[in-house]
Design a protein around this motif. Structure first.
Motif, mmCIF file in Angstrom:
data_model
loop_
_atom_site.group_PDB
_atom_site.id
_atom_site.type_symbol
_atom_site.label_atom_id
_atom_site.label_comp_id
_atom_site.label_asym_id
_atom_site.label_seq_id
_atom_site.Cartn_x
_atom_site.Cartn_y
_atom_site.Cartn_z
ATOM 1 N N THR A 195 -32.168 13.993 -16.896
ATOM 2 C CA THR A 195 -31.028 14.166 -15.998
ATOM 3 C C THR A 195 -30.555 12.826 -15.439
ATOM 4 N N THR A 196 -29.210 12.677 -15.266
ATOM 5 C CA THR A 196 -28.629 11.531 -14.572
ATOM 6 C C THR A 196 -27.747 12.067 -13.451
ATOM 7 N N THR A 197 -28.031 11.656 -12.194
ATOM 8 C CA THR A 197 -27.269 12.134 -11.038
ATOM 9 C C THR A 197 -26.530 10.961 -10.423
ATOM 10 N N THR A 198 -25.225 11.104 -10.220
ATOM 11 C CA THR A 198 -24.413 10.040 -9.623
ATOM 12 C C THR A 198 -23.830 10.528 -8.312
ATOM 13 N N THR A 199 -24.068 9.773 -7.209
ATOM 14 C CA THR A 199 -23.530 10.113 -5.891
ATOM 15 C C THR A 199 -22.594 9.014 -5.442
ATOM 16 N N THR A 200 -21.368 9.376 -5.065
ATOM 17 C CA THR A 200 -20.379 8.391 -4.637
ATOM 18 C C THR A 200 -20.021 8.612 -3.177
ATOM 19 N N THR A 201 -20.122 7.546 -2.380
ATOM 20 C CA THR A 201 -19.700 7.600 -0.980
ATOM 21 C C THR A 201 -18.279 7.065 -0.895
ATOM 22 N N PRO A 202 -17.312 7.905 -0.548
ATOM 23 C CA PRO A 202 -15.923 7.454 -0.526
ATOM 24 C C PRO A 202 -15.688 6.422 0.571
ATOM 25 N N SER A 203 -14.794 5.500 0.316
ATOM 26 C CA SER A 203 -14.452 4.496 1.321
ATOM 27 C C SER A 203 -13.523 5.110 2.355
ATOM 28 N N VAL A 204 -13.527 4.530 3.546
ATOM 29 C CA VAL A 204 -12.653 4.989 4.625
ATOM 30 C C VAL A 204 -11.405 4.119 4.593
ATOM 31 N N PRO A 205 -10.204 4.715 4.649
ATOM 32 C CA PRO A 205 -8.980 3.900 4.610
ATOM 33 C C PRO A 205 -8.879 3.002 5.832
ATOM 34 N N THR A 206 -8.119 1.944 5.694
ATOM 35 C CA THR A 206 -7.982 0.986 6.792
ATOM 36 C C THR A 206 -6.526 0.868 7.223
ATOM 37 N N LEU A 207 -6.375 0.340 8.431
ATOM 38 C CA LEU A 207 -5.045 0.065 8.988
ATOM 39 C C LEU A 207 -5.105 -1.329 9.597
ATOM 40 N N THR A 208 -4.124 -2.153 9.260
ATOM 41 C CA THR A 208 -4.052 -3.494 9.829
ATOM 42 C C THR A 208 -2.917 -3.554 10.844
ATOM 43 N N ILE A 209 -3.276 -3.934 12.075
ATOM 44 C CA ILE A 209 -2.308 -4.095 13.160
ATOM 45 C C ILE A 209 -2.360 -5.555 13.579
ATOM 46 N N GLY A 210 -1.301 -6.291 13.287
ATOM 47 C CA GLY A 210 -1.334 -7.726 13.530
ATOM 48 C C GLY A 210 -2.398 -8.354 12.654
ATOM 49 N N ASN A 211 -3.385 -9.008 13.286
ATOM 50 C CA ASN A 211 -4.478 -9.600 12.513
ATOM 51 C C ASN A 211 -5.767 -8.792 12.644
ATOM 52 N N THR A 212 -5.639 -7.539 13.067
ATOM 53 C CA THR A 212 -6.804 -6.684 13.292
ATOM 54 C C THR A 212 -6.832 -5.551 12.281
ATOM 55 N N THR A 213 -7.939 -5.398 11.603
ATOM 56 C CA THR A 213 -8.093 -4.313 10.637
ATOM 57 C C THR A 213 -9.168 -3.359 11.123
ATOM 58 N N ILE A 214 -8.825 -2.081 11.188
ATOM 59 C CA ILE A 214 -9.788 -1.062 11.595
ATOM 60 C C ILE A 214 -9.766 0.069 10.579
ATOM 61 N N ARG A 215 -10.853 0.798 10.504
ATOM 62 C CA ARG A 215 -10.916 1.981 9.661
ATOM 63 C C ARG A 215 -10.280 3.158 10.400
ATOM 64 N N VAL A 216 -9.557 3.978 9.651
ATOM 65 C CA VAL A 216 -8.839 5.091 10.278
ATOM 66 C C VAL A 216 -8.976 6.344 9.408
ATOM 67 N N SER A 217 -8.376 7.421 9.884
ATOM 68 C CA SER A 217 -8.370 8.662 9.115
ATOM 69 C C SER A 217 -7.365 8.570 7.973
ATOM 70 N N SER A 218 -7.552 9.397 6.967
ATOM 71 C CA SER A 218 -6.596 9.447 5.859
ATOM 72 C C SER A 218 -5.229 9.894 6.357
ATOM 73 N N ASP A 219 -5.200 10.819 7.308
ATOM 74 C CA ASP A 219 -3.925 11.291 7.847
ATOM 75 C C ASP A 219 -3.126 10.150 8.454
ATOM 76 N N LEU A 220 -3.788 9.318 9.247
ATOM 77 C CA LEU A 220 -3.066 8.217 9.892
ATOM 78 C C LEU A 220 -2.657 7.173 8.869
ATOM 79 N N ALA A 221 -3.530 6.860 7.924
ATOM 80 C CA ALA A 221 -3.196 5.878 6.891
ATOM 81 C C ALA A 221 -2.011 6.348 6.053
ATOM 82 N N ASN A 222 -1.997 7.608 5.693
ATOM 83 C CA ASN A 222 -0.895 8.158 4.894
ATOM 84 C C ASN A 222 0.403 8.189 5.687
ATOM 85 N N PHE A 223 0.298 8.501 6.977
ATOM 86 C CA PHE A 223 1.486 8.517 7.835
ATOM 87 C C PHE A 223 2.105 7.129 7.918
ATOM 88 N N VAL A 224 1.268 6.106 8.119
ATOM 89 C CA VAL A 224 1.773 4.738 8.211
ATOM 90 C C VAL A 224 2.439 4.317 6.907
#
Length: 517
Positions: free
Chosen positions: A62-91
């Protein structure tokens, strides 16, 4: 004598919650300690989403592969933070034009002074240029009480557009508004990674101030606390210790010539630095305990009575009498907040004063740091934003993040309105440019040395300690008015400390026993 108690206070933690939040507070305390150790804020960490990882486990069958999805980011000015997919898609949709320009309206409420509004208008225009699908409609209110009443009434009606979706005021409303369901925690719409990233950008004491029952309500963008302001025309060398400050008070105190050592309004808010210097407190939100009659609180109050009160103009220990002593150069120093800067500028001139944190008390080689109460200007999201639909609440969240995390606009508010920034990168800029902004820098040192006002509804009751503080100070003023020696007046006030604070504790506890939290 009438004691003024400012419009401050509001949050409550149960003891179980206090235990849960202790890790956050300890980390915050470590952050502040590190700040002091370096004398300037460290740059916030660059925030990036966790990389996608793949783990492969192989057996003979058996071969089992587990993937941890990345969290989308939002950059405001020079600041980058992780956000929800809803907010990233809205922006993304907002910037691409998929959402029509100006089609998502949010109402921003405020009770700002007229001189504060132009800088905020610049911030709002910057925001709408970057996110063209959002229209920010500004709703001014005459004063704090009008704004508060409007939010309460609008949320009760529950009709989008009836009141502000986002508003700004100090952090002290959070507890009562959150308990009543009038404001929305960021945690409700943003993942834990977002909260972590937002907190990492802020002065720890500011992030703690907007945390209530383990949730973050809004983003603080400025702080304020009382500080020592010195008239350079009267005092050539600012004091670096309390002993030096006391020597200046003694030098200038001459009531026969209407000269006093210090201008200082007395009430539970203003006197707090001397209470905390010795480990005292009115209300400890972390442990949910009342400390108005603790040994340390008594010690701090007695220190104030013996070492500061004798050099004040005792016949009117409130506003506007005390600030006017400084304005008219009848006192060389004042302990006050930025709200008196306009009066200072009109009379003495800001170029003729120095602002610094209240100096430490040194007794037997032990340093005691006065920690004033601090208030933090906050961006609140109301329940009306939720009632206006998904895009409206996402736009409200985005606006809240933008005001607190965009360096350029935080600097605009600092430079044009004199606000003390609480974003670490802007504090670092302030440190590097303190000669250009000496007044803001001085107040920033006071904020860093501060204790956030409790945001629990319980604090509304605890402020009643002012009645008993009044009785203690009146023992001094009555004795002085009767012509008794100052030493006897001091003794009369000190004798009142224990009984009055014990009575305050008993009555506060009785009142709290009927308070539903």
């Amino acid at each position: 004598m009438i004691l003024y108690i400012g419009e401050w206070a509001m949050y409550a933690l149960t003891k179980v919650q206090a235990v849960l939040i202790v890790i956050v507070i300890v980390l915050a305390a470590i952050g502040v300690a590190m700040y002091f150790a370096t004398s300037k804020p460290s740059a916030p960490p660059t925030t990036t989403p966790p990389a996608t990882t793949t783990t492969t486990t192989t057996t003979t069958t058996t071969t089992t592969t587990t993937t941890t999805p990345s969290v989308p980011t939002l950059t405001i000015g020079n600041t980058t933070i992780r956000v929800s997919s809803d907010l990233a898609n809205f922006v993304a949709a907002c910037k691409s034009g998929s959402i029509p320009a100006g089609s998502v309206e949010i109402i921003f409420g405020h009770a700002l002074a007229s001189n504060e509004i132009p800088a905020f208008n610049k911030v709002i225009q910057d925001f709408m240029r970057e996110y063209p699908c959002i229209k920010v409609t500004v709703k001014p209110y005459a004063d704090m009480n009008s704004l508060k009443s409007a939010v309460i009434a609008a949320v009760a009606v529950g009709q989008p557009g009836a009141g502000p979706d986002v508003f700004t005021w100090a952090h002290d409303w959070i507890g009562s508004f959150a308990d009543a369901g009038r404001i929305v925690a960021l945690d409700k719409y943003l993942p834990p990674e977002s909260i972590q990233d937002i907190r990492a950008q802020l002065l720890p004491v500011a992030a703690t101030a907007v945390t209530y029952k383990l949730k973050m309500y809004g983003v603080p963008y400025a702080g304020e606390a009382i500080a020592l302001i010195i008239n350079k025309r009267m005092v050539s060398t600012p004091p670096t210790t309390f002993d030096e400050m006391k020597a200046i008070m003694q030098q200038f105190y001459n009531p026969g010539q209407e000269k006093y050592g210090l201008a200082y309004q007395i009430d539970p808010y203003h006197i707090y630095p001397w209470i905390t210097a010795f480990g005292g407190y009115w209300y400890d939100q972390l442990t949910d305990t009342i400390g108005v009659n603790s040994t340390q609180t008594r010690e701090g109050l007695i220190f104030f009575i013996e070492n500061i009160l004798p050099y004040l103009y005792y016949q009117a220990l409130d506003a506007p009498a005390q600030p006017n002593l400084f304005f008219t150069e009848k006192a060389p120093m004042i302990i006050t907040g930025p709200w008196n800067l306009a009066g200072i500028n009109q009379t003495i001139g800001l170029n003729n004063v120095i602002v610094e944190a209240i100096p430490p008390i040194i007794i037997n080689n032990t340093k005691y740091i006065p920690k004033p109460f601090s208030g933090f200007r906050n961006m609140y999201i109301t329940a009306l934003a939720e009632q206006g639909g998904k895009n409206r609440v996402l736009a409200s969240i985005l606006f809240t993040l933008y005001v607190g995390l965009n360096d350029d606009d935080v600097k605009t508010l600092m430079v044009e309105n004199g606000y003390v920034p609480v974003k670490l990168s802007v504090l670092q800029y302030l440190e590097a440019n303190k000669d250009k902004y000496p007044i803001v820098y001085g107040f920033a040192q006071a904020v860093i040395n501060s204790t956030p006002m409790p945001n629990s509804p319980k604090m509304d009751v605890v402020w009643n300690v002012g009645t008993y503080l009044n009785a203690i100070i009146n023992a001094y003023t009555d004795a002085m008015s009767a012509g008794k020696p100052q030493s006897e007046a001091i003794q009369a006030a000190v004798a009142k400390v224990g009984p009055q604070l014990d009575q305050a504790y008993a009555e506060i506890m009785q009142a709290l026993s009927t308070l539903t939290t």
